[in-house]
Scaffold this motif. Structure first.
Motif, mmCIF file in Angstrom:
data_model
loop_
_atom_site.group_PDB
_atom_site.id
_atom_site.type_symbol
_atom_site.label_atom_id
_atom_site.label_comp_id
_atom_site.label_asym_id
_atom_site.label_seq_id
_atom_site.Cartn_x
_atom_site.Cartn_y
_atom_site.Cartn_z
ATOM 1 N N GLU A 316 0.863 -1.190 0.000
ATOM 2 C CA GLU A 316 0.000 0.000 0.000
ATOM 3 C C GLU A 316 0.896 1.236 0.000
ATOM 4 O O GLU A 316 1.031 1.939 1.002
ATOM 5 N N ASP A 317 1.521 1.478 -1.148
ATOM 6 C CA ASP A 317 2.633 2.419 -1.186
ATOM 7 C C ASP A 317 2.274 3.791 -1.722
ATOM 8 O O ASP A 317 3.102 4.687 -1.721
ATOM 9 N N ASP A 318 1.064 3.973 -2.231
ATOM 10 C CA ASP A 318 0.701 5.296 -2.743
ATOM 11 C C ASP A 318 0.270 6.214 -1.614
ATOM 12 O O ASP A 318 -0.328 5.776 -0.625
ATOM 13 N N GLY A 319 0.537 7.494 -1.766
ATOM 14 C CA GLY A 319 0.092 8.457 -0.774
ATOM 15 C C GLY A 319 0.644 9.832 -1.032
ATOM 16 O O GLY A 319 1.709 9.999 -1.649
ATOM 17 N N TYR A 320 -0.093 10.827 -0.571
ATOM 18 C CA TYR A 320 0.283 12.229 -0.794
ATOM 19 C C TYR A 320 -0.217 13.030 0.403
ATOM 20 O O TYR A 320 -1.350 12.843 0.864
ATOM 21 N N LEU A 321 0.612 13.885 0.941
ATOM 22 C CA LEU A 321 0.285 14.647 2.144
ATOM 23 C C LEU A 321 0.520 16.129 1.905
ATOM 24 O O LEU A 321 1.533 16.521 1.312
ATOM 25 N N LYS A 322 -0.413 16.958 2.355
ATOM 26 C CA LYS A 322 -0.309 18.406 2.167
ATOM 27 C C LYS A 322 -0.760 19.119 3.438
ATOM 28 O O LYS A 322 -1.886 18.905 3.912
ATOM 29 N N LEU A 323 0.135 19.918 4.005
ATOM 30 C CA LEU A 323 -0.162 20.679 5.215
ATOM 31 C C LEU A 323 -0.096 22.168 4.917
ATOM 32 O O LEU A 323 0.750 22.623 4.144
ATOM 33 N N VAL A 324 -0.988 22.921 5.564
ATOM 34 C CA VAL A 324 -1.024 24.378 5.418
ATOM 35 C C VAL A 324 -0.717 25.006 6.776
ATOM 36 O O VAL A 324 -1.370 24.679 7.777
ATOM 37 N N PHE A 325 0.291 25.896 6.810
ATOM 38 C CA PHE A 325 0.699 26.570 8.038
ATOM 39 C C PHE A 325 0.507 28.071 7.895
ATOM 40 O O PHE A 325 0.669 28.637 6.810
ATOM 41 N N ASP A 326 0.172 28.724 9.008
ATOM 42 C CA ASP A 326 0.115 30.188 9.046
ATOM 43 C C ASP A 326 1.531 30.724 8.889
ATOM 44 O O ASP A 326 2.438 30.339 9.635
ATOM 45 N N ALA A 327 1.745 31.617 7.922
ATOM 46 C CA ALA A 327 3.092 32.132 7.667
ATOM 47 C C ALA A 327 3.611 32.967 8.823
ATOM 48 O O ALA A 327 4.828 33.089 9.015
ATOM 49 N N ALA A 328 2.702 33.552 9.619
ATOM 50 C CA ALA A 328 3.130 34.449 10.699
ATOM 51 C C ALA A 328 3.704 33.691 11.888
ATOM 52 O O ALA A 328 4.730 34.083 12.449
ATOM 53 N N ASP A 329 3.068 32.599 12.293
ATOM 54 C CA ASP A 329 3.514 31.905 13.503
ATOM 55 C C ASP A 329 3.681 30.399 13.316
ATOM 56 O O ASP A 329 3.947 29.682 14.279
ATOM 57 N N GLU A 330 3.509 29.905 12.093
ATOM 58 C CA GLU A 330 3.698 28.491 11.751
ATOM 59 C C GLU A 330 2.694 27.555 12.434
ATOM 60 O O GLU A 330 2.942 26.352 12.571
ATOM 61 N N ARG A 331 1.546 28.096 12.869
ATOM 62 C CA ARG A 331 0.493 27.221 13.392
ATOM 63 C C ARG A 331 -0.096 26.397 12.243
ATOM 64 O O ARG A 331 -0.260 26.881 11.122
ATOM 65 N N LEU A 332 -0.422 25.149 12.547
ATOM 66 C CA LEU A 332 -1.061 24.290 11.566
ATOM 67 C C LEU A 332 -2.494 24.766 11.337
ATOM 68 O O LEU A 332 -3.277 24.885 12.280
ATOM 69 N N LEU A 333 -2.838 25.030 10.084
ATOM 70 C CA LEU A 333 -4.166 25.523 9.731
ATOM 71 C C LEU A 333 -5.016 24.477 9.019
ATOM 72 O O LEU A 333 -6.250 24.529 9.070
ATOM 73 N N GLY A 334 -4.369 23.549 8.331
ATOM 74 C CA GLY A 334 -5.139 22.572 7.578
ATOM 75 C C GLY A 334 -4.277 21.421 7.110
ATOM 76 O O GLY A 334 -3.049 21.532 7.018
ATOM 77 N N ALA A 335 -4.925 20.309 6.824
ATOM 78 C CA ALA A 335 -4.228 19.128 6.324
ATOM 79 C C ALA A 335 -5.113 18.401 5.333
ATOM 80 O O ALA A 335 -6.333 18.323 5.514
ATOM 81 N N GLN A 336 -4.483 17.879 4.292
ATOM 82 C CA GLN A 336 -5.137 17.001 3.328
ATOM 83 C C GLN A 336 -4.200 15.833 3.081
ATOM 84 O O GLN A 336 -2.985 16.011 3.051
ATOM 85 N N MET A 337 -4.767 14.663 2.898
ATOM 86 C CA MET A 337 -3.906 13.504 2.712
ATOM 87 C C MET A 337 -4.599 12.416 1.910
ATOM 88 O O MET A 337 -5.820 12.249 1.977
ATOM 89 N N VAL A 338 -3.802 11.733 1.115
ATOM 90 C CA VAL A 338 -4.219 10.516 0.438
ATOM 91 C C VAL A 338 -3.385 9.417 1.059
ATOM 92 O O VAL A 338 -2.164 9.388 0.919
ATOM 93 N N SER A 339 -4.042 8.516 1.799
ATOM 94 C CA SER A 339 -3.307 7.535 2.577
ATOM 95 C C SER A 339 -4.213 6.347 2.880
ATOM 96 O O SER A 339 -5.430 6.509 3.042
ATOM 97 N N TYR A 340 -3.620 5.164 2.982
ATOM 98 C CA TYR A 340 -4.390 3.988 3.381
ATOM 99 C C TYR A 340 -4.825 4.094 4.838
ATOM 100 O O TYR A 340 -5.675 3.316 5.281
ATOM 101 N N ALA A 341 -4.271 5.041 5.575
ATOM 102 C CA ALA A 341 -4.679 5.294 6.955
ATOM 103 C C ALA A 341 -5.242 6.706 7.103
ATOM 104 O O ALA A 341 -5.225 7.285 8.183
#
Length: 396
Positions: A316-341
Motif C-alpha cells: 500500500e505504497d501510494d500516498g500524498y500529504l499536504k499541510l497548510v501553516f500560518d506564515a506568521a507563527d507556523e500554526r497548523l491551519l489545515g491538512a489534506q492527505m491521500v493515505s491507506y490510513a
C-alpha cells in the motif's frame, strides 16, 4: 503472487454481499429501548407538521414547546429526460443483480466511494461530472492524485461534462452528455445519480410553516435555531456539513439550546472528513485554496508518501500529504492527505489544529516506526513552498 500467495478461484457472490449489508445496517440501527431507558418517549411512525408546535403521528397530535428537526436528507435528482431509469446512492448498494457496467453521475465523496468499490468488484465504471476536477472540497493537486489512482484501477472519468438525458431500461441504459460542445454517450447496466443530498420540507409536511431554506437544508442560526423560532434543526436538515458525527454533535447542541436557551454554538472550522476510496482521502481545517481566499498568508508543505517502509511491506505504497501553516507563527491551519490510513491519521491533524500546534512542535514529536504518522510529523520540518509538484501514483 509477489506476496507469495495466489487468489485463483476467487469470485464475487453479490447476493451474499447484499445480504451482509442488510444484516450490518440492521445491527447498527438505534433501538427504541435504548432511548426509552434514558427517559424518552418513542413514537414510531410518519410525522407531519400541523403547526410550529404540533406534529401528527399515527393519527395522534404531539405538542412541544420546542421541536427539533433531525430527519436526514434525500438524494438530489436532476430534472432531465429519462431520469426515471436512473437509481440513486440510496439504492446502489442493494441492487438485486451486480451491474457489470455502471455509470455514476457525480465525482464527490459518495460517487467516488461507489466508483472505487464497484470497480474493485469487477464492474466497468464511468464517472461523469460537471466540474473540471473531482472532489471540489479538496485542493486540485490532492484531487488529481486520487483521480489518477482510480483511473489506474479502471475507472473512466468524463469531467467538465453536461448531462443531457437518459434512455433505455435498467439493464441497458444510455447516458448522454456533452463536453466542449461535442455530444457523447455511454451505455451501462445501471446509472447512479450521486450529486449530493438535500433536506426537503415536504418530507415532513412542513412547507406551510414558512421555514427559510438554503441550498442543502434549513437556514439556521449558529445556535441551530431555524427562522421559525420554536423549531431547531440538526444534521442534514440543518444544511451544514453532511457527516454522521456532525449530525450527532449538532443534535446534542440543538437539544441543549432548545431546552436551556441559546448558549452553545456549532463551530465547524475543525471537522475532520474522509472519503473512503482506496486509498482514503481526508481533510481537516483550511485547504490552501481556502486559506488564500480568506486572506491568510500561508506556507504549504507537501510530501510524496511512497517509499515508507510499512507501505513497501504491505504493498500500500501510494500516498500524498499536504499541510497548510500560518506564515506568521507556523500554526497548523489545515491538512489534506491521500493515505491507506487517512481516516485515522486526519484525527492527529485535527487535534493539532485545535491545540494550536506549530511546525516546530510537530518536528520534536517522536513517532512509531514504521507508521503512517511518522511521515506526517517529518513533513513539518521540510522547506515550505507555494507551488506543489504532485507525484505520480504507482497504483495500477
Amino acid at each position: 503472487m509477489r506476496f507469495g500467495t495466489t487468489t485463483a478461484g476467487a469470485e464475487l457472490n453479490w447476493p451474499t454481499v447484499v445480504r451482509r449489508q442488510h444484516q450490518i445496517v440492521e445491527e447498527l440501527q438505534p433501538r427504541p429501548a435504548s432511548l426509552e431507558d434514558m427517559g424518552a418517549t418513542v413514537v414510531l411512525g410518519e410525522a407531519r407538521f400541523a403547526d410550529a408546535h404540533t406534529v401528527a403521528v399515527n393519527g395522534s397530535a404531539l405538542w412541544g414547546e420546542r421541536i427539533i428537526i433531525a430527519a436526514g436528507s434525500t438524494p438530489i435528482v436532476p430534472t432531465l429526460p429519462g431520469i426515471d431509469v436512473a437509481i440513486t446512492s440510496d439504492e446502489i448498494l442493494f441492487l438485486p443483480v451486480f451491474p457489470r457496467r455502471l455509470v455514476i453521475v457525480g465525482a464527490g465523496a459518495i460517487g467516488l466511494e461507489m466508483a472505487g468499490a464497484f470497480s474493485d468488484f469487477g464492474a466497468g465504471v464511468t464517472v461523469i461530472d460537471q466540474e473540471r476536477e473531482i472532489l471540489p472540497a479538496f485542493d486540485t493537486d490532492v484531487a488529481a492524485y486520487v483521480r489518477k489512482i482510480l483511473e489506474g484501477r479502471g475507472v473512466t472519468f468524463h469531467l467538465a461534462a453536461t448531462l443531457t438525458s437518459f434512455s433505455g431500461t435498467r439493464g441497458d441504459i444510455t447516458v448522454r452528455f456533452t463536453r466542449d460542445g461535442e455530444p457523447h454517450e455511454v451505455t451501462a447496466d445501471q446509472a447512479c445519480v450521486a450529486i449530493g443530498r438535500r433536506w426537503s420540507p415536504e418530507t415532513l409536511g412542513a412547507e406551510h410553516l414558512g421555514l427559510a431554506m438554503r441550498h442543502l437544508g434549513l437556514e439556521v442560526t449558529p445556535y441551530l435555531r431555524t427562522s421559525v423560532t420554536t423549531i431547531y434543526a440538526a444534521g442534514d436538515a440543518a444544511g451544514n456539513v453532511q457527516l454522521t458525527p456532525v449530525a450527532a454533535y449538532e443534535g446534542r447542541l440543538a437539544a441543549h439550546n432548545a431546552l436551556e436557551g441559546d448558549r452553545l454554538i456549532f463551530d465547524e472550522r475543525v471537522v475532520p472528513q474522509a472519503v473512503f476510496t482506496t486509498p482514503e482521502v481526508a481533510r481537516v481545517g483550511l485547504t490552501h485554496r481556502e486559506a488564500e481566499a480568506s486572506g491568510v498568508k500561508c506556507h504549504v508543505a507537501t510530501q510524496d508518501l511512497r517509499g515508507a517502509s510499512n507501505g513497501r511491506a504491505t504493498g500500500e505504497d501510494d500516498g500524498y500529504l499536504k499541510l497548510v501553516f500560518d506564515a506568521a507563527d507556523e500554526r497548523l491551519l489545515g491538512a489534506q492527505m491521500v493515505s491507506y490510513a487517512g481516516a485515522e491519521l486526519i484525527q492527529t491533524a485535527a487535534l493539532g489544529i485545535l491545540s494550536g500546534v506549530t511546525a516546530s512542535v510537530l518536528t520534536t514529536q517522536l513517532s512509531v516506526h514504521p507508521s503512517h504518522t511518522e511521515r506526517f510529523i517529518k513533513i513539518a520540518g521540510h522547506d515550505h513552498h507555494e507551488v506543489c509538484e504532485v507525484p505520480e501514483p504507482t497504483t495500477s
